[in-house]
Design a protein around this motif. Structure first.
Motif, PDB file in Angstrom:
ATOM      1  N   LYS A 159      27.407  22.809   8.325  1.00 33.64           N
ATOM      2  CA  LYS A 159      28.794  23.262   8.157  1.00 33.64           C
ATOM      3  C   LYS A 159      29.164  23.082   6.682  1.00 33.64           C
ATOM      4  CE  LYS A 159      29.982  21.810  12.833  1.00 33.64           C
ATOM      5  NZ  LYS A 159      30.649  20.762  13.628  1.00 33.64           N
ATOM      6  N   THR A 160      29.196  24.181   5.964  1.00 33.88           N
ATOM      7  CA  THR A 160      29.343  24.133   4.505  1.00 33.88           C
ATOM      8  C   THR A 160      30.681  24.713   4.084  1.00 33.88           C
ATOM      9  OG1 THR A 160      26.943  24.440   4.349  1.00 33.88           O
ATOM     10  CG2 THR A 160      28.210  24.724   2.326  1.00 33.88           C
ATOM     11  N   HIS A 161      31.415  23.958   3.262  1.00 30.12           N
ATOM     12  CA  HIS A 161      32.760  24.364   2.842  1.00 30.12           C
ATOM     13  C   HIS A 161      32.848  24.365   1.317  1.00 30.12           C
ATOM     14  CE1 HIS A 161      33.986  23.416   7.018  1.00 30.12           C
ATOM     15  NE2 HIS A 161      33.202  22.362   6.866  1.00 30.12           N
ATOM     16  N   PHE A 162      33.258  25.500   0.744  1.00 30.94           N
ATOM     17  CA  PHE A 162      33.536  25.543  -0.696  1.00 30.94           C
ATOM     18  C   PHE A 162      34.967  25.063  -0.901  1.00 30.94           C
ATOM     19  CE2 PHE A 162      35.337  28.309  -4.224  1.00 30.94           C
ATOM     20  CZ  PHE A 162      34.962  27.442  -5.232  1.00 30.94           C
ATOM     21  N   ILE A 163      35.104  23.899  -1.512  1.00 32.42           N
ATOM     22  CA  ILE A 163      36.441  23.331  -1.700  1.00 32.42           C
ATOM     23  C   ILE A 163      36.940  23.493  -3.139  1.00 32.42           C
ATOM     24  CG2 ILE A 163      36.326  21.663   0.176  1.00 32.42           C
ATOM     25  CD1 ILE A 163      35.464  19.582  -1.898  1.00 32.42           C
ATOM     26  N   GLY A 164      36.047  23.903  -4.042  1.00 30.95           N
ATOM     27  CA  GLY A 164      36.428  23.996  -5.448  1.00 30.95           C
ATOM     28  C   GLY A 164      36.164  22.681  -6.159  1.00 30.95           C
ATOM     29  N   HIS A 165      36.272  22.708  -7.460  1.00 36.36           N
ATOM     30  CA  HIS A 165      35.988  21.495  -8.238  1.00 36.36           C
ATOM     31  C   HIS A 165      37.269  20.728  -8.530  1.00 36.36           C
ATOM     32  CE1 HIS A 165      34.117  18.720 -10.954  1.00 36.36           C
ATOM     33  NE2 HIS A 165      32.941  19.265 -10.703  1.00 36.36           N
ATOM     34  N   PRO A 166      37.318  19.431  -8.200  1.00 39.39           N
ATOM     35  CA  PRO A 166      38.558  18.655  -8.372  1.00 39.39           C
ATOM     36  C   PRO A 166      39.049  18.562  -9.809  1.00 39.39           C
ATOM     37  CG  PRO A 166      36.712  17.214  -7.867  1.00 39.39           C
ATOM     38  CD  PRO A 166      36.236  18.607  -7.634  1.00 39.39           C
ATOM     39  N   LEU A 167      38.175  18.799 -10.769  1.00 37.12           N
ATOM     40  CA  LEU A 167      38.621  18.727 -12.164  1.00 37.12           C
ATOM     41  C   LEU A 167      39.688  19.771 -12.482  1.00 37.12           C
ATOM     42  CD1 LEU A 167      35.318  18.039 -14.143  1.00 37.12           C
ATOM     43  CD2 LEU A 167      37.223  16.470 -13.785  1.00 37.12           C
ATOM     44  N   THR A 266      28.914  15.549 -16.012  1.00 38.78           N
ATOM     45  CA  THR A 266      30.219  16.076 -15.609  1.00 38.78           C
ATOM     46  C   THR A 266      31.173  16.209 -16.788  1.00 38.78           C
ATOM     47  OG1 THR A 266      29.919  14.977 -13.474  1.00 38.78           O
ATOM     48  CG2 THR A 266      32.116  15.773 -13.964  1.00 38.78           C
ATOM     49  N   ILE A 267      30.990  15.384 -17.812  1.00 35.18           N
ATOM     50  CA  ILE A 267      31.875  15.443 -18.981  1.00 35.18           C
ATOM     51  C   ILE A 267      31.873  16.836 -19.604  1.00 35.18           C
ATOM     52  CG2 ILE A 267      30.078  14.593 -20.573  1.00 35.18           C
ATOM     53  CD1 ILE A 267      33.912  14.004 -20.789  1.00 35.18           C
ATOM     54  N   THR A 268      30.763  17.564 -19.501  1.00 32.40           N
ATOM     55  CA  THR A 268      30.707  18.908 -20.094  1.00 32.40           C
ATOM     56  C   THR A 268      31.699  19.846 -19.402  1.00 32.40           C
ATOM     57  OG1 THR A 268      28.870  19.642 -18.668  1.00 32.40           O
ATOM     58  CG2 THR A 268      28.292  18.624 -20.775  1.00 32.40           C
ATOM     59  N   LEU A 269      31.873  19.674 -18.092  1.00 36.88           N
ATOM     60  CA  LEU A 269      32.843  20.485 -17.359  1.00 36.88           C
ATOM     61  C   LEU A 269      34.269  20.070 -17.733  1.00 36.88           C
ATOM     62  CD1 LEU A 269      32.523  22.786 -15.330  1.00 36.88           C
ATOM     63  CD2 LEU A 269      32.812  21.124 -13.492  1.00 36.88           C
ATOM     64  N   GLU A 270      34.475  18.776 -17.927  1.00 32.92           N
ATOM     65  CA  GLU A 270      35.792  18.280 -18.341  1.00 32.92           C
ATOM     66  C   GLU A 270      36.187  18.846 -19.698  1.00 32.92           C
ATOM     67  OE1 GLU A 270      36.800  14.087 -17.625  1.00 32.92           O
ATOM     68  OE2 GLU A 270      34.825  13.890 -16.715  1.00 32.92           O
ATOM     69  N   LEU A 271      35.249  18.865 -20.620  1.00 34.02           N
ATOM     70  CA  LEU A 271      35.532  19.414 -21.948  1.00 34.02           C
ATOM     71  C   LEU A 271      35.874  20.896 -21.856  1.00 34.02           C
ATOM     72  CD1 LEU A 271      32.684  17.635 -23.945  1.00 34.02           C
ATOM     73  CD2 LEU A 271      35.141  17.269 -24.279  1.00 34.02           C
TER      74      LEU A 271
END
Length: 377
Positions: A159-167, A266-271
């Motif tokens: 059961k797979t759910h795309f919830i999006g990225h919390p950042l 993950t810092i690369t996504l934050e930037l």
């Protein structure tokens, strides 16, 4: 009066701790849930009752993990023992597949009816695609952060759910790029693990000591590695040029930076979501890299590049991580406006790709967790 529901959480990294806290915040506010398990400062602040310190399972690299195998095996068995004692209504594991999947697999043989959610899909699109099928035997629910991931797991009955990225909800949207040019600092994110700092920071500092710029530097440091970073800075006599910012204040560093140098993570996504142009660096132990090179089948290591399937952000990996290239890309991002603006425009597009129908990830995740908890009344 109904007793509190028990959730056992396992987060083995700082990024996992942040994800867990974001998704469980609304549920914990209801005061109908009790949290147990393994986590960092953010989950502890939510009231998580820890069974041991998260740092004990925070290991990366094929070679680097070898000396810790006996302790990790002990901690896997200890964690299973504690789960059985606590008897939670739900287990939530976050990332750290090497540890978490071993716990879930062994636990499934003992308590097959215990519901679980795994947050952050294993990167089957990058290596070992067969894992999608193998984890279906013991993962009930999977929350994926990127839209392209669902197709790898649904065929195997998960059961797979795309919830999006919390950042996307943690970071305030900012499309006013004109302020970037007024910022004073260049930020350096040398990684959260000791071996990452040792592998990267010396070469970065050796390079910037040869670069003439009007900007000073900020090194964002995990608190327990500040003394190590201070030692490296002193070695290069850069005390006046560099200021250390603890990880707990990284937003301050990001908000005051014109650009950044970041160890992959993950810092690369934050930037990117903060609209700060950067380039990625990463260097592994030679043997770790040799084995991984033959296992991994993605072109890029930076999440932004993987999502767009093209190089938006320069990547300096292994041999490319050298003084000449560090100086080259510092010059490009500082002096070539076209390259700088190209990253900014792509970062603007990225924000929309990381949401599911414009709904906040924490809203989608907390609603799904509540529904799954209701299964075991």
């Amino acid at each position: 009066m109904h007793s509190k529901k028990k959730i056992f959480v396992i987060a083995g990294e700082i990024s996992g701790d942040q994800l867990g806290a974001t998704f469980l915040n609304n549920i914990k506010k209801s005061k109908k849930v009790e949290l147990h398990g393994i986590g960092g400062s953010k989950l502890l602040k939510l009231g998580l009752i820890p069974i041991f310190n998260m740092d004990r399972i925070s290991v990366m690299g094929l070679i680097e993990v070898i000396p810790k195998i006996p302790e990790l095996l002990f901690l896997i068995n200890f964690t299973i023992k504690k789960i059985i004692e606590i008897n939670p209504d739900l287990i939530i594991t976050i990332d750290s597949p090497g540890f978490n999947f071993r716990v879930l697999k062994k636990l499934n043989k003992i308590k097959p009816n215990l519901q679980n959610i795994h947050i952050v899909a294993p990167s089957v699109w990058a290596w070992k695609a067969s894992r999608a099928k193998s984890i279906s035997a013991y993962v009930n629910n999977l929350f994926v952060l990127f839209p392209f991931e669902k197709k790898y797991f649904i065929p195997h009955g998960i059961k797979t759910h795309f919830i999006g990225h919390p950042l996307v909800e943690i970071i305030k949207s900012n499309n006013n790029f004109s302020n970037n040019y007024k910022k004073k600092y260049i930020s350096i994110f040398p990684g959260s693990r000791r071996f990452e700092i040792i592998n990267h920071l010396e070469l970065i500092l050796g390079s910037i000591s040869e670069v003439s710029t009007n900007h000073d530097y900020l090194v964002v440091a995990v608190e327990n590695h500040i003394s190590l970073i201070e030692t490296i800075i002193k070695k290069y006599k850069l005390n006046k040029l560099i200021k250390i910012i603890p990880r707990s204040r990284k937003e301050e560093a990001i908000n005051n930076s014109i650009l950044a140098i970041a160890v992959s993570g993950t810092i690369t996504l934050e930037l990117a979501l903060n609209k700060i142009p950067f380039f990625t660096v990463y260097k592994l132990n030679f043997l770790s890299y040799f084995f991984l090179k033959n296992l991994v089948f993605v072109k890029y290591i930076t999440l932004v590049n993987i999502i767009f399937n093209k190089q938006i952000v320069p990547e300096l990996i292994q041999k490319k991580f050298n003084k000449d290239n560090i100086k080259k890309y510092l010059f490009i991002l500082l002096k070539k406006e076209k390259d700088y603006k190209y990253q900014l425009e792509k970062f603007k597009e990225l924000e929309n790709l990381l949401k599911n129908n414009n709904k906040l990830p924490s809203y989608l995740a907390s609603n799904l967790i509540k529904k799954i908890l209701e299964i075991r009344k």
